[in-house]
Design a protein around this motif. Sequence first.
Motif, PDB file in Angstrom:
ATOM      1  N   VAL A  17       0.847  -1.201   0.000  1.00 13.35           N
ATOM      2  CA  VAL A  17       0.000   0.000   0.000  1.00 13.35           C
ATOM      3  C   VAL A  17       0.879   1.247   0.000  1.00 13.35           C
ATOM      4  CG1 VAL A  17      -1.669   1.355   1.316  1.00 13.35           C
ATOM      5  CG2 VAL A  17      -1.962  -1.118   1.121  1.00 13.35           C
ATOM      6  N   GLU A  18       1.883   1.260   0.849  1.00 13.04           N
ATOM      7  CA  GLU A  18       2.771   2.422   0.918  1.00 13.04           C
ATOM      8  C   GLU A  18       3.428   2.694  -0.429  1.00 13.04           C
ATOM      9  OE1 GLU A  18       5.435   1.512   4.071  1.00 13.04           O
ATOM     10  OE2 GLU A  18       3.932   1.780   5.657  1.00 13.04           O
ATOM     11  N   HIS A  78      -9.646  -4.254  -1.399  1.00 13.35           N
ATOM     12  CA  HIS A  78      -9.756  -5.245  -0.318  1.00 13.35           C
ATOM     13  C   HIS A  78      -8.645  -5.182   0.730  1.00 13.35           C
ATOM     14  CE1 HIS A  78      -7.012  -7.172  -3.077  1.00 13.35           C
ATOM     15  NE2 HIS A  78      -7.960  -7.675  -3.852  1.00 13.35           N
ATOM     16  N   THR A  79      -8.483  -4.034   1.382  1.00  9.26           N
ATOM     17  CA  THR A  79      -7.544  -3.968   2.501  1.00  9.26           C
ATOM     18  C   THR A  79      -8.022  -4.923   3.594  1.00  9.26           C
ATOM     19  OG1 THR A  79      -8.744  -1.949   3.120  1.00  9.26           O
ATOM     20  CG2 THR A  79      -6.558  -1.680   2.192  1.00  9.26           C
ATOM     21  N   SER A  80      -7.089  -5.680   4.157  1.00  8.89           N
ATOM     22  CA  SER A  80      -7.454  -6.720   5.115  1.00  8.89           C
ATOM     23  C   SER A  80      -6.882  -6.488   6.505  1.00  8.89           C
ATOM     24  CB  SER A  80      -6.962  -8.088   4.606  1.00  8.89           C
ATOM     25  OG  SER A  80      -5.546  -8.139   4.561  1.00  8.89           O
ATOM     26  N   THR A  81      -6.122  -5.422   6.677  1.00  8.19           N
ATOM     27  CA  THR A  81      -5.483  -5.147   7.965  1.00  8.19           C
ATOM     28  C   THR A  81      -5.670  -3.688   8.350  1.00  8.19           C
ATOM     29  OG1 THR A  81      -3.351  -4.511   6.984  1.00  8.19           O
ATOM     30  CG2 THR A  81      -3.695  -6.864   7.462  1.00  8.19           C
ATOM     31  N   PRO A  82      -5.716  -3.403   9.656  1.00 10.89           N
ATOM     32  CA  PRO A  82      -5.746  -1.995  10.081  1.00 10.89           C
ATOM     33  C   PRO A  82      -4.541  -1.223   9.565  1.00 10.89           C
ATOM     34  CG  PRO A  82      -6.334  -3.434  11.908  1.00 10.89           C
ATOM     35  CD  PRO A  82      -5.859  -4.328  10.797  1.00 10.89           C
ATOM     36  N   GLU A  83      -3.386  -1.903   9.505  1.00  8.46           N
ATOM     37  CA  GLU A  83      -2.181  -1.239   9.007  1.00  8.46           C
ATOM     38  C   GLU A  83      -2.344  -0.833   7.543  1.00  8.46           C
ATOM     39  OE1 GLU A  83      -0.757  -4.535  11.900  1.00  8.46           O
ATOM     40  OE2 GLU A  83      -2.430  -4.148  10.543  1.00  8.46           O
ATOM     41  N   GLY A  84      -3.012  -1.666   6.752  1.00 11.28           N
ATOM     42  CA  GLY A  84      -3.250  -1.332   5.354  1.00 11.28           C
ATOM     43  C   GLY A  84      -4.172  -0.135   5.206  1.00 11.28           C
ATOM     44  N   VAL A  85      -5.244  -0.099   6.003  1.00  9.98           N
ATOM     45  CA  VAL A  85      -6.155   1.042   5.972  1.00  9.98           C
ATOM     46  C   VAL A  85      -5.426   2.317   6.377  1.00  9.98           C
ATOM     47  CG1 VAL A  85      -8.230   2.052   7.014  1.00  9.98           C
ATOM     48  CG2 VAL A  85      -8.199  -0.368   6.402  1.00  9.98           C
ATOM     49  N   ASP A  86      -4.638   2.231   7.443  1.00 14.26           N
ATOM     50  CA  ASP A  86      -3.931   3.410   7.936  1.00 14.26           C
ATOM     51  C   ASP A  86      -2.910   3.914   6.910  1.00 14.26           C
ATOM     52  OD1 ASP A  86      -5.404   3.062  10.222  1.00 14.26           O
ATOM     53  OD2 ASP A  86      -3.757   2.218  11.400  1.00 14.26           O
ATOM     54  N   ALA A  87      -2.239   2.982   6.217  1.00  8.66           N
ATOM     55  CA  ALA A  87      -1.262   3.387   5.203  1.00  8.66           C
ATOM     56  C   ALA A  87      -1.945   4.071   4.030  1.00  8.66           C
ATOM     57  CB  ALA A  87      -0.465   2.168   4.721  1.00  8.66           C
ATOM     58  N   ALA A  88      -3.113   3.580   3.641  1.00  6.21           N
ATOM     59  CA  ALA A  88      -3.861   4.215   2.553  1.00  6.21           C
ATOM     60  C   ALA A  88      -4.302   5.616   2.957  1.00  6.21           C
ATOM     61  CB  ALA A  88      -5.070   3.364   2.181  1.00  6.21           C
ATOM     62  N   THR A  89      -4.836   5.735   4.164  1.00  5.87           N
ATOM     63  CA  THR A  89      -5.299   7.043   4.647  1.00  5.87           C
ATOM     64  C   THR A  89      -4.146   8.038   4.736  1.00  5.87           C
ATOM     65  OG1 THR A  89      -7.061   5.971   5.924  1.00  5.87           O
ATOM     66  CG2 THR A  89      -6.476   8.220   6.533  1.00  5.87           C
ATOM     67  N   ALA A  90      -3.031   7.589   5.285  1.00  7.25           N
ATOM     68  CA  ALA A  90      -1.875   8.474   5.434  1.00  7.25           C
ATOM     69  C   ALA A  90      -1.332   8.919   4.082  1.00  7.25           C
ATOM     70  CB  ALA A  90      -0.777   7.775   6.236  1.00  7.25           C
ATOM     71  N   GLY A  91      -1.469   8.054   3.064  1.00  7.15           N
ATOM     72  CA  GLY A  91      -0.940   8.376   1.746  1.00  7.15           C
ATOM     73  C   GLY A  91      -1.918   9.101   0.848  1.00  7.15           C
ATOM     74  N   GLY A  92      -3.112   9.396   1.351  1.00  7.80           N
ATOM     75  CA  GLY A  92      -4.087  10.141   0.558  1.00  7.80           C
ATOM     76  C   GLY A  92      -4.849   9.306  -0.442  1.00  7.80           C
ATOM     77  N   ALA A  93      -4.789   7.977  -0.304  1.00 10.69           N
ATOM     78  CA  ALA A  93      -5.555   7.090  -1.177  1.00 10.69           C
ATOM     79  C   ALA A  93      -6.876   6.729  -0.517  1.00 10.69           C
ATOM     80  CB  ALA A  93      -4.757   5.816  -1.487  1.00 10.69           C
ATOM     81  N   THR A  94      -7.814   6.261  -1.315  1.00  8.71           N
ATOM     82  CA  THR A  94      -9.042   5.694  -0.771  1.00  8.71           C
ATOM     83  C   THR A  94      -8.875   4.181  -0.677  1.00  8.71           C
ATOM     84  OG1 THR A  94     -10.032   5.566  -2.984  1.00  8.71           O
ATOM     85  CG2 THR A  94     -10.506   7.528  -1.663  1.00  8.71           C
ATOM     86  N   CYS A  95      -9.720   3.545   0.128  1.00  7.77           N
ATOM     87  CA  CYS A  95      -9.583   2.103   0.285  1.00  7.77           C
ATOM     88  C   CYS A  95     -10.944   1.453   0.472  1.00  7.77           C
ATOM     89  CB  CYS A  95      -8.660   1.752   1.445  1.00  7.77           C
ATOM     90  SG  CYS A  95      -9.328   2.143   3.075  1.00  7.77           S
ATOM     91  N   GLU A  96     -10.989   0.177   0.140  1.00  2.30           N
ATOM     92  CA  GLU A  96     -12.187  -0.623   0.346  1.00  2.30           C
ATOM     93  C   GLU A  96     -11.865  -1.786   1.270  1.00  2.30           C
ATOM     94  OE1 GLU A  96     -12.160  -3.779  -3.359  1.00  2.30           O
ATOM     95  OE2 GLU A  96     -12.570  -1.680  -3.811  1.00  2.30           O
ATOM     96  N   VAL A  97     -12.890  -2.282   1.955  1.00  2.19           N
ATOM     97  CA  VAL A  97     -12.780  -3.451   2.813  1.00  2.19           C
ATOM     98  C   VAL A  97     -13.903  -4.404   2.425  1.00  2.19           C
ATOM     99  CG1 VAL A  97     -12.887  -4.306   5.187  1.00  2.19           C
ATOM    100  CG2 VAL A  97     -11.736  -2.141   4.697  1.00  2.19           C
ATOM    101  N   MET A 145     -10.472  -3.605  11.967  1.00  5.08           N
ATOM    102  CA  MET A 145     -11.086  -3.209  10.708  1.00  5.08           C
ATOM    103  C   MET A 145     -12.503  -2.689  10.945  1.00  5.08           C
ATOM    104  SD  MET A 145      -8.822  -3.667   8.361  1.00  5.08           S
ATOM    105  CE  MET A 145      -9.522  -4.007   6.759  1.00  5.08           C
ATOM    106  N   TRP A 146     -13.259  -3.398  11.780  1.00  3.24           N
ATOM    107  CA  TRP A 146     -14.621  -2.955  12.080  1.00  3.24           C
ATOM    108  C   TRP A 146     -14.607  -1.585  12.760  1.00  3.24           C
ATOM    109  CZ3 TRP A 146     -19.215  -4.249  10.387  1.00  3.24           C
ATOM    110  CH2 TRP A 146     -20.330  -3.702  11.043  1.00  3.24           C
ATOM    111  N   GLU A 147     -13.671  -1.395  13.670  1.00  2.63           N
ATOM    112  CA  GLU A 147     -13.549  -0.110  14.353  1.00  2.63           C
ATOM    113  C   GLU A 147     -13.302   1.014  13.343  1.00  2.63           C
ATOM    114  OE1 GLU A 147     -10.537   2.030  17.590  1.00  2.63           O
ATOM    115  OE2 GLU A 147     -10.601  -0.149  17.412  1.00  2.63           O
ATOM    116  N   ARG A 148     -12.440   0.775  12.386  1.00  7.90           N
ATOM    117  CA  ARG A 148     -12.149   1.804  11.383  1.00  7.90           C
ATOM    118  C   ARG A 148     -13.333   2.043  10.457  1.00  7.90           C
ATOM    119  NH1 ARG A 148      -7.793   0.098  13.524  1.00  7.90           N
ATOM    120  NH2 ARG A 148      -5.786   1.201  13.413  1.00  7.90           N
ATOM    121  N   LEU A 149     -14.122   1.004  10.197  1.00  8.64           N
ATOM    122  CA  LEU A 149     -15.345   1.200   9.422  1.00  8.64           C
ATOM    123  C   LEU A 149     -16.294   2.128  10.156  1.00  8.64           C
ATOM    124  CD1 LEU A 149     -17.374   0.259   7.097  1.00  8.64           C
ATOM    125  CD2 LEU A 149     -18.214  -1.353   8.817  1.00  8.64           C
ATOM    126  N   VAL A 150     -16.538   1.852  11.418  1.00 11.00           N
ATOM    127  CA  VAL A 150     -17.483   2.642  12.211  1.00 11.00           C
ATOM    128  C   VAL A 150     -17.014   4.080  12.350  1.00 11.00           C
ATOM    129  CG1 VAL A 150     -18.521   2.897  14.504  1.00 11.00           C
ATOM    130  CG2 VAL A 150     -18.378   0.630  13.448  1.00 11.00           C
TER     131      VAL A 150
END
Length: 432
Positions: free
Chosen positions: A215-216, A233-252, A286-291
């Motif tokens: 992702v990075e 299909h990000t599968s980890t909190p680390e993947g979601v966080d890396a996408a957010t930090a890099g200005g990308a959008t992500c799906e789960v 992942m659920w926490e980040r969705l909410v």
Amino acid sequence: MSTLILDATLADGRVRDVRVEGEEIAAVEPSLDPKSDERMIEAGGRRLFPGAIDAHVHFREPGYAHKETWETGSRSAAAGGVTTVVDQPNTTPPTTTGAAFDEKAELAEKSLVDYGINGGVTAEWDPDSLFDRPLFALGEVFLADSTGDMGIEADLFADAVARAADEGVAVTVHAEDADLFDEAARERDAGGTGRDADADPWSQYRAAEAEAAAVERAVEVGSDSEADVHIAHTSTPEGVDAATAGGATCEVTPHHLFLSREDATELGTFGRMNPPLRSEERRAGMWERLVEGDVDVVATDHAPHTVEEKETNLWDAPSGVPGVETMLPLLLAEARAGNVTYERVRDVTAANVAEIFDLPRKGRVEVGRDADLVLFDPEETREIRGEDLHSKCEWTPFEGRTGVFPDLTMVRGNVVYDDGTFGEAVGRNVRE
């Protein structure tokens, strides 16, 4: 004929009458007077949502019609409240040339729901002819994933992202770094059943660290080209966080929100997918980040295979699970239970997707938008059974879970699903 839906509760809790004229929403008001020749639907307090947009499906045609077809896949979508799907390029032939796009587009005319067709990148891709078509996005682009025919090297990935940016086309990235896969996991696996929640060799093999690293890299390349990068299909909190930090959008995916390695014993090889299921701790993250709003989109990665194909050794079984029919019902059941708001469900399944991928007529129950509508009763729950679903594969990883299923699904004002009865194939390419 116009249609008037009376006393419908919207995602934000407002009760409104909604008038549909032709293909679009003509009015959303607290009280509308019926017309003499108008078809009326009494919602009676049932909820009315914009149709879900599943930005990641594999409807398997051309090449693998024994797994799924545009007809069966779109029926499954309609029955699950999905009114637009985006099909991925790894079919046979792969959608990497204009000719391959045209072949898939002809098959897609059987779809009950609207659709987009993603182009793909291989060493043999033909960007000139591909970008000359009404392409939805460039993806699923397999960055550094050497496990399939769609995998590409770093230089070609950078070139493809730059070309997509020039064409104004978003790039959807399958982000797993194959260099970080744990080859020793194969040697440690005794039986290859995939049914050991503690060992779970598939999850160990496709390590969680491989996702965040890819992702990075993807967002860095996207930033260099000023491209719109969407992480699939990000599968980890680390993947979601890396996408957010890099200005990308992500799906789960629903399977990464609802399933974890603790389900491995029950699922066995039917739980093999890419990326794999993660630990229960990561699933909860992942659920926490969705909410909380860090996840932009929920998309299914609907990837059906036959039961016979799945019933084999873990290392030989194909990766993927079906999910287009159960995504919205699972999320609605969670909203009913108070674990997530209805507005959040609307956003990650419809409104955000429409905004990210520039679909101004989709995603909301508003005047002037397409009448892509889903009517459901949140008090009516149903146990999910594979035999009751409409995908050609006839199984689900969510067997026995609870869902809230639609009573009615409309695509641009056309009823495509009504309490078990399907309408005609009215789907069309959203980029045309």
